[in-house]
Every structure is written in C-alpha cells, then in structure tokens.
Design a protein around this motif. Structure first.
Motif, short mmCIF file in Angstrom:
data_model
loop_
_atom_site.label_atom_id
_atom_site.label_comp_id
_atom_site.label_asym_id
_atom_site.label_seq_id
_atom_site.Cartn_x
_atom_site.Cartn_y
_atom_site.Cartn_z
N UNK A 186 0.83 -1.21 0.00
CA UNK A 186 0.00 0.00 0.00
C UNK A 186 0.87 1.26 0.00
N UNK A 187 1.96 1.22 0.77
CA UNK A 187 2.85 2.39 0.83
C UNK A 187 3.48 2.65 -0.53
N UNK A 188 3.86 1.60 -1.24
CA UNK A 188 4.47 1.78 -2.56
C UNK A 188 3.48 2.38 -3.55
N UNK A 189 2.21 1.97 -3.47
CA UNK A 189 1.20 2.50 -4.38
C UNK A 189 0.93 3.98 -4.12
N UNK A 190 1.05 4.39 -2.85
CA UNK A 190 0.74 5.78 -2.50
C UNK A 190 1.96 6.68 -2.49
N UNK A 191 3.14 6.11 -2.70
CA UNK A 191 4.38 6.89 -2.58
C UNK A 191 4.48 7.93 -3.68
N UNK A 192 5.12 9.04 -3.33
CA UNK A 192 5.34 10.12 -4.28
C UNK A 192 6.59 10.88 -3.90
N UNK A 193 6.91 11.94 -4.66
CA UNK A 193 8.13 12.69 -4.39
C UNK A 193 8.19 13.28 -2.98
N UNK A 194 7.03 13.66 -2.43
CA UNK A 194 7.01 14.29 -1.11
C UNK A 194 6.56 13.35 0.00
N UNK A 195 6.43 12.06 -0.33
CA UNK A 195 5.98 11.10 0.68
C UNK A 195 7.09 10.84 1.70
N UNK A 196 6.71 10.91 2.97
CA UNK A 196 7.68 10.65 4.04
C UNK A 196 7.89 9.14 4.18
N UNK A 197 9.16 8.74 4.17
CA UNK A 197 9.49 7.32 4.28
C UNK A 197 9.24 6.82 5.69
N UNK A 198 8.58 5.67 5.77
CA UNK A 198 8.30 5.08 7.08
C UNK A 198 9.58 4.48 7.66
N UNK A 199 9.73 4.58 8.95
CA UNK A 199 10.91 4.04 9.61
C UNK A 199 11.01 2.53 9.40
N UNK A 200 12.13 2.02 8.91
CA UNK A 200 12.27 0.58 8.70
C UNK A 200 12.20 -0.19 10.02
N UNK A 201 11.62 -1.37 9.97
CA UNK A 201 11.54 -2.25 11.14
C UNK A 201 12.52 -3.39 10.95
N UNK A 202 13.22 -3.71 12.02
CA UNK A 202 14.22 -4.77 11.95
C UNK A 202 14.09 -5.68 13.17
N UNK A 203 13.85 -6.96 12.90
CA UNK A 203 13.75 -7.94 13.97
C UNK A 203 15.13 -8.20 14.54
#
Length: 353
Positions: free
Chosen positions: A312-329
C-alpha cells in the motif's frame, strides 16, 4: 341494650348517626353546628350565618397555609444560595490541605446531558489551553509571549500554597464560565486541576535519568499504538486476501476472521536507533523485540499484514511522501503472555512450550 349486645359482653356504642358537633382547626373557634331546620325561617337564617362564619375561618386558614408554603420555598432557595456562596468563599480563603479546602463545593451533580467522560475531556482541553507549557515547541514570539502569560503552577510549593490556590480558583471560575462547561460539577473541575498540578509537580521533580526513561516509555507506547492502528486498518482493507492466505480455522468467523486477534498488546515492542543501512547512509531504524509467547502462526499473520502494508505504501508513494521508519527484527523478548490475552485469544496464537 339489646339481648345480643348483652350476650356479647361488649359495651353499647354511641349512636353512630349523631352529627359531629365540634370543629377544631387553627384559629377556628369551637362552635355548635346547628342542624338545618327548613321548617322555620329563624333556624334557616341561623344555619346560614353559622356556615358563613365557618367558611370565613376556612378561607383565613387557607391563606395562612399559602403564606407558610411560600415562605418555605423562599427559605429553601435562600439557604441554597447561601450554601453556594459560603462554599465559594471557603474555597478562595482556606488552604487546600485543610478540611473545607478547594473542592468543597455543593454536592450537586451536573445538569448537562453530556456524558462524564466527555465532561472530563472538555475540562482537560480547557486546562491544556489555559495553562503554561514547559516545552512549547515554537519560535513564534507571539506564541511564546502568549504562553508566558498563561497560568503557571508554583512547582516548588505544595498544592495548598497561596500561589497554587490562586491558580485553582482562577481556572475553576474560568472553566465553569465557558458555555461548553455549562452545568458541569465544580468538584470534578477542581479535582482535574489538582491532578494537573500533581502531574506537573512530579515531572518537574524528576531527575534527568527519570525524565529520559519516561520519554522513552512514552515514545514506545506511541509507536505501539501507531503500529496497532495501521495493522488493523490494513487488515480491514485486505481481509479477504489475508484470510485466504492464512487459511480457515474451525473457530474463525466467516468475515474478518483474524480481526479479534489484532489487539494492541499483541504487537511487538520496539526501540528506535540510528544505524548504518548502507555505506555512507545512516538512518533511524526501529529495532523490534518480538514477544516470546507468540506462536509461529501468529507471527506469520502479522508478517502477511505488514507485507500488504508495504505494498500500500508503494502504491501511495510520491516525491514528497515521508518514508516510514524501517523495522528490523533484532531479538526475542522473554515474557509470559498477558493474562487478559490468554482469556480471549484462541489457543493457536500462543507458543507451545
């Protein structure tokens, strides 16, 4: 005396047909009630005179009773006003630590139809808007000046200090004067103000280590709430595909079979930190500590939901989209399952030891 009365052993009763010949009521004097005698004009005239006197006495008695009720009503209203004024005066003069201190108001509940929870929310909002903010995040001189002019607790003194009593009295009167707070119970308002002081006093007295630990806990809880809300929203959008991928279980419902599993305390705890994700690239990463009690199947459900979330994030992403913080197990947190979850989650969500 009749033979029947003699045999029963009881005394003969006075003639029940005899008229009542005496009237006693307030100022009504005792007087003989003359029987009506239609046979003579003199008897009829005397009866009318006597009845007129009785009616006059009854009218007088009725007027006096009306005065009594009217005086009682006015007295009750006056006493209520005096009690409220007295309580208000006590609150503004006595220290809060003594009996009869702030919060000593008439025990009259709110007349508003607003629910108690909504009342508390309104009071807290009004307190937030009118009280000085320690960590105001603004560089606007006007906002800074406005904040400095707001009410401020004396953190170095007890709540019954005159400075803090003045703040409580001012804020109480301000809140109760707002149209949104019409009919609110003054005692509830005062209690919320006292709670606000306690919180501010506790925070002000924290050591640096305690303050850091508190902020860390607040951030962790905020992340937990955000992760929970996002997963629930993603599942509701894609529940058919997710249910099909996870497969049907006998205890599941037909629609949104896994929605009841997505509770906040099911989510993983996490701590953010800076990390080198690539040569010369450093960014903040959320290091996730997965709880040990979660089963592999429950972990798989959350991974499937997270995959749909990334899509869903990839579909809504754009030039001004804020990147979500990566999660790491990064680790597994050895903790038992919360007791309330063991009562309302299915068996398959828990790891078999």
């Amino acid at each position: 005396m009749s033979p029947t009365q003699a045999n029963s052993g009881r005394k003969a009763r006075a003639n029940p047909a005899a008229p009542i010949d005496r009237v006693v009521a307030g100022r009504i004097s005792q007087r003989e009630i003359m029987p009506r005698s239609p046979s003579t004009g003199e008897g009829s005239s005397q009866g009318r005179t006597e009845m007129a006197a009785i009616l006059e006495d009854l009218r007088f008695l009725k007027s006096r009773m009306g005065m009594v009720y009217d005086i009682a009503g006015k007295t009750n209203k006056t006493m209520s006003t005096l009690m409220e004024a007295h309580a208000s005066g006590v609150q503004s003069q006595l220290p809060l630590g003594q009996a009869g201190s702030v919060g000593m108001v008439p025990s009259v509940g709110p007349s508003s139809s607003i629910s108690p929870s909504d009342m508390r929310a309104i009071v807290l909002e009004l307190i937030e808007n009118k009280m000085w903010k320690k960590d105001l995040d603004s560089e606007d001189p006007a906002l800074i000046a406005e904040n400095e002019g707001k009410q401020k607790w004396n953190k170095d003194e007890r709540i019954d200090h005159p400075d803090n009593v003045r703040v409580i009295n001012y804020m109480r009167d301000y809140i109760l004067s707002q149209p949104r707070a019409a009919g609110f119970w003054p005692g509830m308002v005062v209690q919320k103000l006292k709670n606000n002081y306690k919180y501010y006093h506790r925070v002000a007295k924290m050591t640096e280590e305690q303050s850091i630990a508190k902020k860390k806990k607040v951030r962790a809880n905020s992340r937990l709430v955000e992760i929970h809300s996002r997963r629930v929203a993603v599942y509701k959008r894609h529940w058919r595909a997710i249910d099909e991928e996870m497969g049907h279980k006998p205890e599941n419902s037909e629609e949104m079979a896994y929605l009841h599993v997505l509770q906040k305390d099911v989510m993983s705890d996490g701590e953010s930190g800076m990390e080198d994700v690539a040569p010369g690239i450093t960014m903040r990463v959320l290091h996730v500590a997965r709880p040990s009690w979660r089963s592999d199947e429950l972990n798989r459900l959350l991974e499937v939901i997270d995959r749909f979330s990334r899509e869903d994030d990839l579909k809504r992403s754009g030039p001004k989209t804020k990147t979500r913080m990566p999660r790491q197990q990064t680790s597994v947190k050895e903790i038992p399952a919360p007791s309330h979850l063991t009562l309302n989650l299915p068996v398959w969500t828990f790891k078999n030891e």
